[in-house]
Write an enzyme that holds these catalytic residues in place. Sequence first.
Site, short mmCIF file in Angstrom:
data_model
loop_
_atom_site.label_atom_id
_atom_site.label_comp_id
_atom_site.label_asym_id
_atom_site.label_seq_id
_atom_site.Cartn_x
_atom_site.Cartn_y
_atom_site.Cartn_z
N SER A 199 0.83 -1.20 0.00
CA SER A 199 0.00 0.00 0.00
C SER A 199 0.87 1.26 0.00
O SER A 199 1.73 1.43 -0.86
CB SER A 199 -0.94 -0.06 1.22
OG SER A 199 -1.90 0.96 1.18
N HIS A 210 -2.07 -0.71 -4.80
CA HIS A 210 -3.52 -0.70 -4.99
C HIS A 210 -4.02 0.74 -5.00
O HIS A 210 -3.28 1.68 -4.69
CB HIS A 210 -4.25 -1.53 -3.93
CG HIS A 210 -4.17 -0.97 -2.54
ND1 HIS A 210 -4.95 -1.44 -1.51
CD2 HIS A 210 -3.41 0.01 -2.00
CE1 HIS A 210 -4.68 -0.77 -0.40
NE2 HIS A 210 -3.75 0.12 -0.67
#
Length: 310
Positions: free
Chosen positions: A83, A106
């Site tokens: 992330s 993401h």
Amino acid sequence: MNNWYSICALDEGAEISIYDEIGAYGVSAKAFLADFGKLPDKTPLTLRLNSPGGSVFDAVAIYNALTRHAGNVTVSIDGIAASAASYIAMAGDEIIMPENAFLMIHDPSGMVMGTASDMRSMAEALDKIGASLLRGYAAKSGKAEKDIAKLMAKETWLDAAEALDMGFADTMAEPVKMAASFDVSRFQNTPPEIIEAVKAKNESVSVEPEPEPDPSPVGKTTPEPDPATIRNEAMAYAKTVVDLCRLAGQPQMAAGFLSAETSLEDIRKALIDARAADDPDISSSHPQPGPAPQAKPWGDVIARTFKRKG
């Protein structure tokens, strides 16, 4: 206070370690940047990452500071860079990944409470942040932005070989012992290796027998508490506080409770009182048309949540 990063000077250069959730414990990128700014401009840096991500806004600020730094920046992904942490990694002039390390990208996500206007504002902010992340991944990998967008949309996990092949890493190193003890339940496509490593770590902490009391403690020192246990307990406490404050419609109170290290029982009582103060005063001196409204059982709801989480 606990921290999610450390910065230390070496004989030649400096080493930065981000080994926890970015923005945890109420420590923001502002503190990181203040410490980072004390380093000489051309100091060679080694950035070590083992993080599940965290605040994307803090990550963007850290990435920008690292890319502005005049000295060489070497990034070593010691476990996972997921992330927001994976975006920070992209600031490295060289990115090194052990064979069993992972990198995950993401789309950014966020949470907001308020009006439709508030929610549209958050969506716009996430779109802008997402575009910034996309450009950073594309700049490092050399891949087209449309291809990066597809990878981000489906939450893509890459091991060292895959990251190297796709341009997200430059060098693959020997495997390391997986030391992840993070909450990975928030992610959709977490590799089984990480899930097993986290499970094994948690089990080793939870089943460890308590030591027998020493009948003659004179001259003996008390053993140091396990850092992983302290971190997990602190994260669980912080999450419970934030959840209770959001449930009570008082999210702004979370920071004050965390900084004061207030007990969960006192927090529950304070939230019930705060909610009661916010409810409109409807009494016989202010008659209302129709049936009398029923007070919202916020105290009961918070109490049930407290009992479930505590």
